[in-house]
Write a protein that holds these residues in place. Structure first.
Motif, PDB file in Angstrom:
ATOM      1  N   HIS A  61      11.206  42.311  59.417  1.00  0.00           N
ATOM      2  CA  HIS A  61      11.518  41.612  58.176  1.00  0.00           C
ATOM      3  C   HIS A  61      12.262  42.445  57.145  1.00  0.00           C
ATOM      4  CE1 HIS A  61       8.988  38.568  59.780  1.00  0.00           C
ATOM      5  NE2 HIS A  61       7.933  39.335  59.758  1.00  0.00           N
ATOM      6  N   SER A  62      11.809  43.640  56.924  1.00  0.00           N
ATOM      7  CA  SER A  62      12.367  44.455  55.850  1.00  0.00           C
ATOM      8  C   SER A  62      12.033  45.907  56.118  1.00  0.00           C
ATOM      9  CB  SER A  62      11.752  44.026  54.509  1.00  0.00           C
ATOM     10  OG  SER A  62      10.394  44.420  54.447  1.00  0.00           O
ATOM     11  N   LYS A  63      12.456  46.727  55.201  1.00  0.00           N
ATOM     12  CA  LYS A  63      12.064  48.133  55.295  1.00  0.00           C
ATOM     13  C   LYS A  63      10.546  48.204  55.123  1.00  0.00           C
ATOM     14  CE  LYS A  63      16.340  50.271  54.096  1.00  0.00           C
ATOM     15  NZ  LYS A  63      16.894  50.325  55.417  1.00  0.00           N
ATOM     16  N   ASN A  64       9.952  49.231  55.681  1.00  0.00           N
ATOM     17  CA  ASN A  64       8.511  49.429  55.599  1.00  0.00           C
ATOM     18  C   ASN A  64       8.228  50.458  54.506  1.00  0.00           C
ATOM     19  OD1 ASN A  64       5.783  49.170  56.658  1.00  0.00           O
ATOM     20  ND2 ASN A  64       6.061  51.274  57.350  1.00  0.00           N
ATOM     21  N   ILE A  65       7.508  50.042  53.474  1.00  0.00           N
ATOM     22  CA  ILE A  65       7.114  50.955  52.401  1.00  0.00           C
ATOM     23  C   ILE A  65       5.699  51.421  52.702  1.00  0.00           C
ATOM     24  CG2 ILE A  65       6.663  51.199  49.937  1.00  0.00           C
ATOM     25  CD1 ILE A  65       9.376  50.317  49.863  1.00  0.00           C
ATOM     26  N   CYS A  66       5.519  52.714  52.816  1.00  0.00           N
ATOM     27  CA  CYS A  66       4.190  53.280  53.058  1.00  0.00           C
ATOM     28  C   CYS A  66       3.627  53.786  51.731  1.00  0.00           C
ATOM     29  CB  CYS A  66       4.270  54.428  54.067  1.00  0.00           C
ATOM     30  SG  CYS A  66       2.667  55.201  54.363  1.00  0.00           S
ATOM     31  N   VAL A  67       2.436  53.310  51.398  1.00  0.00           N
ATOM     32  CA  VAL A  67       1.748  53.742  50.188  1.00  0.00           C
ATOM     33  C   VAL A  67       0.465  54.447  50.616  1.00  0.00           C
ATOM     34  CG1 VAL A  67       0.715  53.021  48.002  1.00  0.00           C
ATOM     35  CG2 VAL A  67       2.652  51.725  48.953  1.00  0.00           C
ATOM     36  N   PRO A  68       0.474  55.781  50.602  1.00  0.00           N
ATOM     37  CA  PRO A  68      -0.742  56.511  50.997  1.00  0.00           C
ATOM     38  C   PRO A  68      -1.755  56.592  49.850  1.00  0.00           C
ATOM     39  CG  PRO A  68       1.253  57.896  51.133  1.00  0.00           C
ATOM     40  CD  PRO A  68       1.590  56.664  50.373  1.00  0.00           C
ATOM     41  N   LEU A  69      -3.008  56.343  50.188  1.00  0.00           N
ATOM     42  CA  LEU A  69      -4.112  56.564  49.258  1.00  0.00           C
ATOM     43  C   LEU A  69      -4.930  57.708  49.848  1.00  0.00           C
ATOM     44  CD1 LEU A  69      -5.263  52.879  48.564  1.00  0.00           C
ATOM     45  CD2 LEU A  69      -3.696  54.283  47.213  1.00  0.00           C
ATOM     46  N   LYS A  70      -5.195  58.714  49.030  1.00  0.00           N
ATOM     47  CA  LYS A  70      -5.907  59.905  49.524  1.00  0.00           C
ATOM     48  C   LYS A  70      -7.348  59.877  49.039  1.00  0.00           C
ATOM     49  CE  LYS A  70      -3.848  63.979  49.742  1.00  0.00           C
ATOM     50  NZ  LYS A  70      -3.337  65.336  49.424  1.00  0.00           N
TER      51      LYS A  70
END
Length: 158
Positions: free
Chosen positions: A133-142
């Motif tokens: 569908h689109s670019k994949n945005i990765c949002v890491p939570l630590k």
């Protein structure tokens, strides 16, 4: 490939942080989001949830197996979880439903119609998941122990 509207990302981040804190008593620290191929290295659990409505695509929540066991343990009132058995996978699946349900509610408050599909769980080593569908945005939570809970968002506006 389309680029994701940033105002659609924050509801997923907020929902994940709220649910992890409220349900699992786990504080997370937001790390810098980045564009990522949908390749996941190491021994992982990935939960894939489809998004339909005014926005469509999928959200993939990924975490290593030991982090998944820790979260499942907290969801089961501290019962030790040493392996991802069916009960532990069910707990992680329910957590994912709560996160995406909260995000869908937040998006609906912005005037969007959003539905989510039931979660699909993938377990394995070095996975590659096709995202069209689109670019994949990765949002890491630590977490406090430096382990990560990654929210991978690949959605577009209809």
């Amino acid at each position: 490939m389309s680029v994701i509207n940033v105002e659609y990302i924050n509801p997923f981040i907020g929902a994940a942080q709220k649910i992890l804190k409220d349900v699992c008593q786990l504080e997370t620290k937001l790390q810098k989001p980045y564009l990522k191929d949908a390749e996941y290295e190491g021994d992982l659990l990935a939960v894939i949830i489809g998004v339909t409505g005014n926005i469509k695509g999928q959200v993939i929540l990924s975490l290593n197996i030991s982090t998944a066991c820790n979260i499942a343990s907290k969801m089961m009132m501290g019962m030790p979880v040493e392996e991802l058995n069916n009960m532990a996978k069910s707990a992680i699946s329910e957590l994912s439903n709560m996160i995406l349900g909260n995000a869908a509610t937040a998006l609906s408050e912005k005037g969007l119609t959003v539905d989510i599909t039931p979660p699909s769980i993938c377990l394995g080593k070095d996975m590659n998941i096709m995202v069209n569908h689109s670019k994949n945005i990765c949002v890491p939570l630590k977490f406090f122990d430096d382990s990560l809970f990654e929210i991978n968002i690949s959605i577009v506006e209809e």
